[in-house]
Design a protein around this motif. Structure first.
Motif, PDB file in Angstrom:
ATOM      1  N   ALA A 105       0.846  -1.209   0.000  1.00  0.00           N
ATOM      2  CA  ALA A 105       0.000   0.000   0.000  1.00  0.00           C
ATOM      3  C   ALA A 105       0.872   1.246   0.000  1.00  0.00           C
ATOM      4  N   PRO A 106       0.408   2.269  -0.717  1.00  0.00           N
ATOM      5  CA  PRO A 106      -0.803   2.280  -1.520  1.00  0.00           C
ATOM      6  C   PRO A 106      -0.550   1.716  -2.907  1.00  0.00           C
ATOM      7  N   THR A 107      -1.613   1.208  -3.497  1.00  0.00           N
ATOM      8  CA  THR A 107      -1.572   0.819  -4.906  1.00  0.00           C
ATOM      9  C   THR A 107      -2.726   1.523  -5.602  1.00  0.00           C
ATOM     10  N   THR A 108      -2.407   2.180  -6.688  1.00  0.00           N
ATOM     11  CA  THR A 108      -3.392   2.947  -7.439  1.00  0.00           C
ATOM     12  C   THR A 108      -3.525   2.363  -8.831  1.00  0.00           C
ATOM     13  N   PHE A 109      -4.764   2.251  -9.277  1.00  0.00           N
ATOM     14  CA  PHE A 109      -5.040   1.821 -10.647  1.00  0.00           C
ATOM     15  C   PHE A 109      -5.709   2.972 -11.383  1.00  0.00           C
ATOM     16  N   VAL A 110      -5.208   3.277 -12.566  1.00  0.00           N
ATOM     17  CA  VAL A 110      -5.853   4.261 -13.436  1.00  0.00           C
ATOM     18  C   VAL A 110      -6.360   3.507 -14.653  1.00  0.00           C
ATOM     19  N   ASN A 111      -7.695   3.389 -14.734  1.00  0.00           N
ATOM     20  CA  ASN A 111      -8.309   2.585 -15.792  1.00  0.00           C
ATOM     21  C   ASN A 111      -7.641   1.215 -15.923  1.00  0.00           C
ATOM     22  N   GLY A 112      -7.329   0.625 -14.761  1.00  0.00           N
ATOM     23  CA  GLY A 112      -6.792  -0.730 -14.744  1.00  0.00           C
ATOM     24  C   GLY A 112      -5.281  -0.826 -14.733  1.00  0.00           C
ATOM     25  N   GLU A 113      -4.569   0.259 -15.043  1.00  0.00           N
ATOM     26  CA  GLU A 113      -3.101   0.213 -15.018  1.00  0.00           C
ATOM     27  C   GLU A 113      -2.611   0.470 -13.603  1.00  0.00           C
ATOM     28  N   MET A 114      -1.712  -0.405 -13.116  1.00  0.00           N
ATOM     29  CA  MET A 114      -1.300  -0.387 -11.720  1.00  0.00           C
ATOM     30  C   MET A 114      -0.064   0.474 -11.482  1.00  0.00           C
ATOM     31  N   PHE A 115      -0.112   1.230 -10.369  1.00  0.00           N
ATOM     32  CA  PHE A 115       1.022   2.045  -9.921  1.00  0.00           C
ATOM     33  C   PHE A 115       1.187   1.799  -8.419  1.00  0.00           C
ATOM     34  N   PHE A 116       2.332   1.259  -8.025  1.00  0.00           N
ATOM     35  CA  PHE A 116       2.562   0.971  -6.611  1.00  0.00           C
ATOM     36  C   PHE A 116       3.372   2.085  -5.954  1.00  0.00           C
ATOM     37  N   GLY A 117       2.919   2.514  -4.796  1.00  0.00           N
ATOM     38  CA  GLY A 117       3.678   3.448  -3.975  1.00  0.00           C
ATOM     39  C   GLY A 117       3.241   4.884  -4.175  1.00  0.00           C
ATOM     40  N   GLN A 118       3.417   5.678  -3.135  1.00  0.00           N
ATOM     41  CA  GLN A 118       3.067   7.100  -3.227  1.00  0.00           C
ATOM     42  C   GLN A 118       4.072   7.874  -4.076  1.00  0.00           C
ATOM     43  N   ASP A 119       5.222   7.286  -4.295  1.00  0.00           N
ATOM     44  CA  ASP A 119       6.237   7.952  -5.120  1.00  0.00           C
ATOM     45  C   ASP A 119       5.972   7.785  -6.615  1.00  0.00           C
ATOM     46  N   LYS A 120       4.867   7.157  -6.968  1.00  0.00           N
ATOM     47  CA  LYS A 120       4.501   7.004  -8.390  1.00  0.00           C
ATOM     48  C   LYS A 120       3.368   7.945  -8.796  1.00  0.00           C
ATOM     49  N   LEU A 121       3.090   8.951  -7.971  1.00  0.00           N
ATOM     50  CA  LEU A 121       1.972   9.834  -8.262  1.00  0.00           C
ATOM     51  C   LEU A 121       2.175  10.628  -9.551  1.00  0.00           C
ATOM     52  N   ASP A 122       3.424  10.894  -9.926  1.00  0.00           N
ATOM     53  CA  ASP A 122       3.661  11.577 -11.201  1.00  0.00           C
ATOM     54  C   ASP A 122       3.176  10.719 -12.368  1.00  0.00           C
ATOM     55  N   PHE A 123       3.351   9.396 -12.234  1.00  0.00           N
ATOM     56  CA  PHE A 123       2.858   8.503 -13.284  1.00  0.00           C
ATOM     57  C   PHE A 123       1.333   8.474 -13.305  1.00  0.00           C
ATOM     58  N   VAL A 124       0.722   8.579 -12.119  1.00  0.00           N
ATOM     59  CA  VAL A 124      -0.745   8.656 -12.047  1.00  0.00           C
ATOM     60  C   VAL A 124      -1.212   9.900 -12.797  1.00  0.00           C
ATOM     61  N   LYS A 125      -0.536  11.027 -12.535  1.00  0.00           N
ATOM     62  CA  LYS A 125      -0.885  12.264 -13.245  1.00  0.00           C
ATOM     63  C   LYS A 125      -0.778  12.078 -14.750  1.00  0.00           C
ATOM     64  N   GLU A 126       0.309  11.476 -15.192  1.00  0.00           N
ATOM     65  CA  GLU A 126       0.513  11.261 -16.627  1.00  0.00           C
ATOM     66  C   GLU A 126      -0.578  10.371 -17.215  1.00  0.00           C
ATOM     67  N   ALA A 127      -0.938   9.320 -16.464  1.00  0.00           N
ATOM     68  CA  ALA A 127      -1.958   8.385 -16.958  1.00  0.00           C
ATOM     69  C   ALA A 127      -3.307   9.100 -17.115  1.00  0.00           C
ATOM     70  N   LEU A 128      -3.570  10.079 -16.289  1.00  0.00           N
ATOM     71  CA  LEU A 128      -4.813  10.832 -16.406  1.00  0.00           C
ATOM     72  C   LEU A 128      -4.813  11.764 -17.624  1.00  0.00           C
ATOM     73  N   MET A 129      -3.626  12.118 -18.098  1.00  0.00           N
ATOM     74  CA  MET A 129      -3.538  13.059 -19.213  1.00  0.00           C
ATOM     75  C   MET A 129      -3.542  12.362 -20.572  1.00  0.00           C
ATOM     76  N   VAL A 130      -3.295  11.062 -20.577  1.00  0.00           N
ATOM     77  CA  VAL A 130      -3.208  10.323 -21.852  1.00  0.00           C
ATOM     78  C   VAL A 130      -4.584  10.173 -22.468  1.00  0.00           C
TER      79      VAL A 130
END
Length: 197
Positions: free
Chosen positions: A172-197
């Motif tokens: 924890a935490p694990t975040t999925f953006v439309n099913g794509e997995m991102f582990f850790g709070q240090d991956k929030l930049d990737f979460v942001k990017e996934a929302l922009m695609v």
């Protein structure tokens, strides 16, 4: 239609706390819909063979430094809990129960629990302190007992934890953006990017 951002978390995770401080804003700015998915981190660890970073002392010390760095970057208060690890089974049942039974009070409960754990350094293994903390979120001992012992709530938390493991979650935490997995709070930049695609 905006993307779905699923946030699998346990309040006993300092990284989950840090992610929680940032994800609502990230989702607002990126047009994502944030869906909170309470799970039991201990159950995930047992199912996957994973363990807390503190189980390796050198790693634990370093991760603590990293959490402090991220807290400063985010501009949020953070204090390592000196009573860690906290057994969160009852707390996460309460969290799950509030999400199911009283969703309008769910976010206030999370704010109280995360603050108690990762700002105020409270020992929520202590039943008296845990009860006092939950009362700050407007829950009486009777309400807490009702949520903790409700078979539907127990099953919901168990099912969410099993679903998390099935989907590849190992911590924890694990975040999925439309099913794509991102582990850790240090991956929030990737979460942001996934929302922009």
């Amino acid at each position: 239609m905006g993307k779905i951002v699923e946030f699998f978390f346990d309040v006993g995770s300092p990284a989950a706390y840090l992610a929680w401080t940032q994800l609502p804003k990230i989702c607002d700015e990126g047009g994502g819909t944030l869906v909170f998915r309470p799970m039991l981190l201990g159950g995930v660890f047992r199912a996957t063979g994973n363990a807390s970073p503190v189980s390796v002392p050198a790693k634990g010390r370093y991760v603590e430094l990293e959490y402090g760095r991220y807290a400063r970057r985010y501009g949020v208060p953070f204090k390592t809990n000196s009573h860690f690890p906290i057994i969160t089974l009852h707390l996460m049942r309460v969290v799950t129960g509030m999400q199911i039974r009283h969703p309008e009070r769910f976010h206030a409960l999370l704010a109280v629990l995360f603050k108690a754990m990762w700002v105020d350094d409270l020992d929520l293994n202590d039943p008296v302190l845990a009860s006092r903390t939950l009362s700050e979120a407007g829950l009486s001992p009777e309400q807490v007992d009702g949520l903790v012992n409700d078979p539907q709530i127990k099953e919901a938390l168990k099912a969410a934890t099993e679903e998390a493991v099935t989907r590849g979650v190992f911590g924890a935490p694990t975040t999925f953006v439309n099913g794509e997995m991102f582990f850790g709070q240090d991956k929030l930049d990737f979460v942001k990017e996934a929302l922009m695609v």
